[in-house]
Design a protein around this motif. Structure first.
Motif, PDB file in Angstrom:
ATOM      1  N   PRO A 227       5.614  61.992  58.404  1.00 55.50           N
ATOM      2  CA  PRO A 227       6.093  63.376  58.409  1.00 55.50           C
ATOM      3  C   PRO A 227       4.957  64.396  58.513  1.00 55.50           C
ATOM      4  CG  PRO A 227       7.197  62.109  56.699  1.00 55.50           C
ATOM      5  CD  PRO A 227       6.090  61.248  57.219  1.00 55.50           C
ATOM      6  N   VAL A 228       3.785  64.059  57.964  1.00 50.67           N
ATOM      7  CA  VAL A 228       2.640  64.967  58.046  1.00 50.67           C
ATOM      8  C   VAL A 228       2.195  65.111  59.502  1.00 50.67           C
ATOM      9  CG1 VAL A 228       0.268  65.397  57.314  1.00 50.67           C
ATOM     10  CG2 VAL A 228       1.880  64.338  55.726  1.00 50.67           C
ATOM     11  N   ALA A 229       2.081  63.971  60.202  1.00 50.00           N
ATOM     12  CA  ALA A 229       1.638  64.001  61.597  1.00 50.00           C
ATOM     13  C   ALA A 229       2.620  64.787  62.467  1.00 50.00           C
ATOM     14  CB  ALA A 229       1.489  62.574  62.114  1.00 50.00           C
ATOM     15  N   TYR A 230       3.911  64.539  62.273  1.00 46.77           N
ATOM     16  CA  TYR A 230       4.936  65.223  63.067  1.00 46.77           C
ATOM     17  C   TYR A 230       4.886  66.728  62.826  1.00 46.77           C
ATOM     18  CZ  TYR A 230       9.561  66.500  64.826  1.00 46.77           C
ATOM     19  OH  TYR A 230      10.602  67.099  65.505  1.00 46.77           O
ATOM     20  N   TRP A 231       4.770  67.110  61.573  1.00 45.96           N
ATOM     21  CA  TRP A 231       4.731  68.526  61.193  1.00 45.96           C
ATOM     22  C   TRP A 231       3.467  69.198  61.711  1.00 45.96           C
ATOM     23  CZ3 TRP A 231       1.336  70.538  57.296  1.00 45.96           C
ATOM     24  CH2 TRP A 231       1.613  71.855  56.891  1.00 45.96           C
ATOM     25  N   ALA A 232       2.313  68.517  61.552  1.00 42.15           N
ATOM     26  CA  ALA A 232       1.047  69.092  62.003  1.00 42.15           C
ATOM     27  C   ALA A 232       1.054  69.301  63.517  1.00 42.15           C
ATOM     28  CB  ALA A 232      -0.116  68.193  61.595  1.00 42.15           C
ATOM     29  N   LYS A 233       1.646  68.357  64.240  1.00 43.78           N
ATOM     30  CA  LYS A 233       1.760  68.519  65.696  1.00 43.78           C
ATOM     31  C   LYS A 233       2.591  69.759  66.018  1.00 43.78           C
ATOM     32  CE  LYS A 233       1.835  67.174  70.124  1.00 43.78           C
ATOM     33  NZ  LYS A 233       2.889  68.045  70.671  1.00 43.78           N
ATOM     34  N   GLY A 234       3.661  69.982  65.265  1.00 41.39           N
ATOM     35  CA  GLY A 234       4.483  71.170  65.467  1.00 41.39           C
ATOM     36  C   GLY A 234       3.719  72.456  65.205  1.00 41.39           C
ATOM     37  N   LEU A 235       2.879  72.442  64.179  1.00 44.60           N
ATOM     38  CA  LEU A 235       2.055  73.622  63.893  1.00 44.60           C
ATOM     39  C   LEU A 235       1.162  73.949  65.073  1.00 44.60           C
ATOM     40  CD1 LEU A 235       0.795  73.072  60.211  1.00 44.60           C
ATOM     41  CD2 LEU A 235       2.795  74.345  60.986  1.00 44.60           C
ATOM     42  N   ARG A 236       0.484  72.928  65.594  1.00 41.98           N
ATOM     43  CA  ARG A 236      -0.438  73.151  66.715  1.00 41.98           C
ATOM     44  C   ARG A 236       0.325  73.673  67.936  1.00 41.98           C
ATOM     45  NH1 ARG A 236      -3.183  73.436  62.504  1.00 41.98           N
ATOM     46  NH2 ARG A 236      -3.895  71.487  61.603  1.00 41.98           N
ATOM     47  N   ASP A 237       1.514  73.139  68.156  1.00 42.97           N
ATOM     48  CA  ASP A 237       2.332  73.603  69.286  1.00 42.97           C
ATOM     49  C   ASP A 237       2.690  75.081  69.155  1.00 42.97           C
ATOM     50  OD1 ASP A 237       2.260  71.052  70.345  1.00 42.97           O
ATOM     51  OD2 ASP A 237       4.276  70.507  69.676  1.00 42.97           O
ATOM     52  N   HIS A 238       2.733  75.575  67.913  1.00 44.85           N
ATOM     53  CA  HIS A 238       3.058  76.988  67.670  1.00 44.85           C
ATOM     54  C   HIS A 238       1.807  77.854  67.493  1.00 44.85           C
ATOM     55  CE1 HIS A 238       7.140  75.426  66.728  1.00 44.85           C
ATOM     56  NE2 HIS A 238       7.521  76.622  67.120  1.00 44.85           N
ATOM     57  N   GLY A 239       0.651  77.289  67.782  1.00 45.39           N
ATOM     58  CA  GLY A 239      -0.575  78.073  67.714  1.00 45.39           C
ATOM     59  C   GLY A 239      -1.184  78.201  66.332  1.00 45.39           C
ATOM     60  N   ILE A 240      -0.715  77.413  65.386  1.00 42.93           N
ATOM     61  CA  ILE A 240      -1.281  77.445  64.032  1.00 42.93           C
ATOM     62  C   ILE A 240      -2.366  76.381  63.956  1.00 42.93           C
ATOM     63  CG2 ILE A 240      -0.798  77.121  61.575  1.00 42.93           C
ATOM     64  CD1 ILE A 240       2.117  78.038  62.274  1.00 42.93           C
ATOM     65  N   THR A 241      -3.597  76.815  63.770  1.00 42.23           N
ATOM     66  CA  THR A 241      -4.749  75.918  63.845  1.00 42.23           C
ATOM     67  C   THR A 241      -5.430  75.684  62.500  1.00 42.23           C
ATOM     68  OG1 THR A 241      -6.203  77.790  64.389  1.00 42.23           O
ATOM     69  CG2 THR A 241      -5.200  76.593  66.233  1.00 42.23           C
ATOM     70  N   LEU A 242      -4.879  76.206  61.433  1.00 44.48           N
ATOM     71  CA  LEU A 242      -5.483  76.038  60.114  1.00 44.48           C
ATOM     72  C   LEU A 242      -5.558  74.555  59.753  1.00 44.48           C
ATOM     73  CD1 LEU A 242      -3.551  78.828  58.177  1.00 44.48           C
ATOM     74  CD2 LEU A 242      -5.937  78.932  58.948  1.00 44.48           C
ATOM     75  N   PRO A 243      -6.698  74.104  59.185  1.00 43.69           N
ATOM     76  CA  PRO A 243      -6.783  72.712  58.735  1.00 43.69           C
ATOM     77  C   PRO A 243      -5.806  72.446  57.603  1.00 43.69           C
ATOM     78  CG  PRO A 243      -8.711  73.957  58.029  1.00 43.69           C
ATOM     79  CD  PRO A 243      -7.940  74.843  58.949  1.00 43.69           C
ATOM     80  N   VAL A 244      -5.412  71.179  57.471  1.00 38.58           N
ATOM     81  CA  VAL A 244      -4.372  70.800  56.519  1.00 38.58           C
ATOM     82  C   VAL A 244      -4.940  69.899  55.434  1.00 38.58           C
ATOM     83  CG1 VAL A 244      -2.174  69.590  56.246  1.00 38.58           C
ATOM     84  CG2 VAL A 244      -2.584  70.979  58.292  1.00 38.58           C
ATOM     85  N   HIS A 245      -4.750  70.300  54.185  1.00 41.34           N
ATOM     86  CA  HIS A 245      -5.095  69.486  53.020  1.00 41.34           C
ATOM     87  C   HIS A 245      -3.781  68.925  52.479  1.00 41.34           C
ATOM     88  CE1 HIS A 245      -9.241  71.457  52.235  1.00 41.34           C
ATOM     89  NE2 HIS A 245      -8.853  71.718  53.477  1.00 41.34           N
ATOM     90  N   VAL A 246      -3.677  67.600  52.469  1.00 35.42           N
ATOM     91  CA  VAL A 246      -2.387  66.948  52.210  1.00 35.42           C
ATOM     92  C   VAL A 246      -2.248  66.540  50.745  1.00 35.42           C
ATOM     93  CG1 VAL A 246      -0.859  65.064  52.868  1.00 35.42           C
ATOM     94  CG2 VAL A 246      -2.380  66.078  54.578  1.00 35.42           C
ATOM     95  N   GLY A 247      -1.141  66.929  50.130  1.00 34.70           N
ATOM     96  CA  GLY A 247      -0.864  66.563  48.744  1.00 34.70           C
ATOM     97  C   GLY A 247      -0.561  65.082  48.602  1.00 34.70           C
ATOM     98  N   VAL A 248      -1.324  64.393  47.750  1.00 35.08           N
ATOM     99  CA  VAL A 248      -1.186  62.950  47.551  1.00 35.08           C
ATOM    100  C   VAL A 248      -0.970  62.668  46.062  1.00 35.08           C
ATOM    101  CG1 VAL A 248      -2.333  60.705  47.723  1.00 35.08           C
ATOM    102  CG2 VAL A 248      -2.686  62.439  49.513  1.00 35.08           C
TER     103      VAL A 248
END
Length: 297
Positions: A193-214
């Motif tokens: 789900p993280v990969a799918y969501w992050a790809k969606g962010l990039r597609d919308h022009g959001i380039t902020l790095p992602v720190h993932v809650g574990v």
């Protein structure tokens, strides 16, 4: 840089990739866990980011005290500043001044906050950012919230597109002020789900790095409790499925596969911007820190 950063990375060796990714970790405490700061100082490299959550607005004084203790220990304090817990501009000015004086903060996590009703005039992180008070008090790096599995409250009220739009606005503001920004996500249990969501962010022009809650190592029973409290989505299904077997409730689940898959995304798909793991000590600090140490060369 810290002692973990000296780890040599071998692209063909998954343990070394995982260790190198895990070396970028941050960790979270609550204000009432201030006594754990000494343990973190002894077990983590100097400069490691330690977030101080603010779940109850009554704990503000304790949060300020914890931030100062973290700074004094050689670690990097990152206070949560939830908009719905801030009454007005004067309140925000007061708390940032106290955090800057005692903790010399340079970083903060600015959130909307989970309270059903705001205590004052703010109900969104962007409203706090636009006051300009963070940069005025020396904050040069700001995290904002991300929800790989959605935020039911926001989606119900304003639709799913509101989450993307909010990130766009915050990204634009941070860039306009020369503030380094990033996204800190809710905790979850799977990398897909993280990969799918992050790809969606990039597609919308959001380039902020992602720190993932574990979530750190914890019993199935404990993880189910936190997942229910925090509204974690579909990735928790395997935890809930295991919980149906009463004999497994006290079995400890470790995030090995999750972190390994995040490491793969970090090194093999840098365009997704999966930058670091943010660890939650749901099963206890000793258990979490032992797990981290056991993954280091």
């Amino acid at each position: 840089m810290n002692m973990f950063s000296k780890i040599e990375v071998d692209a063909n060796d998954m343990p070394s990739l995982t260790a190198a990714f895990l070396a970028r970790l941050s960790i979270e405490i609550t204000p009432k866990q201030i006594e754990k700061v000494a343990l973190l100082r002894d077990r983590l490299p100097q400069g490691t980011c330690v977030y101080v959550a603010l779940i109850d607005p009554a704990d503000l004084a304790l949060q300020i005290e914890a931030v100062a203790a973290i700074r004094a220990s050689g670690l990097e304090p990152v206070p949560h500043v939830p908009a719905r817990f801030v009454r007005d501009r004067a309140d925000l000015e007061h708390r940032l001044s106290a955090l800057a004086t005692g903790g010399r903060i340079t970083q903060a996590l600015v959130l909307g906050g989970g309270a059903p009703q705001p205590l004052g005039i703010y109900d969104a992180a962007i409203q706090l950012l636009e006051t300009g008070l963070f940069e005025a008090h020396g904050v040069r790096k700001i995290g904002v919230a991300g929800h790989p599995e959605g935020n039911p409250d926001i989606i119900k009220a304003r639709g799913e597109a509101a989450l993307i739009d909010a990130l766009k606005v915050k990204q634009a503001y941070l860039a306009s002020q020369g503030i380094e920004g990033y996204i800190a996500t809710q905790f979850l249990f799977e990398a897909g789900p993280v990969a799918y969501w992050a790809k969606g962010l990039r597609d919308h022009g959001i380039t902020l790095p992602v720190h993932v809650g574990v979530p750190g190592p914890a019993t199935i029973k404990t993880l189910v409790k936190y997942a229910a409290m925090c509204g974690v989505g579909n990735s928790a299904r395997f935890i809930r499925k295991q919980a149906l077997n009463v004999t497994k409730l006290l079995t400890v689940s470790s995030p090995d596969a999750f972190v390994e898959n995040l490491a793969k995304l970090h090194f093999e798909k840098p365009e997704l911007g999966i930058a670091a793991p943010h660890l939650y000590p749901f099963g206890g600090f000793d258990k979490l820190l032992d797990w981290v140490s056991s993954r280091m060369p």
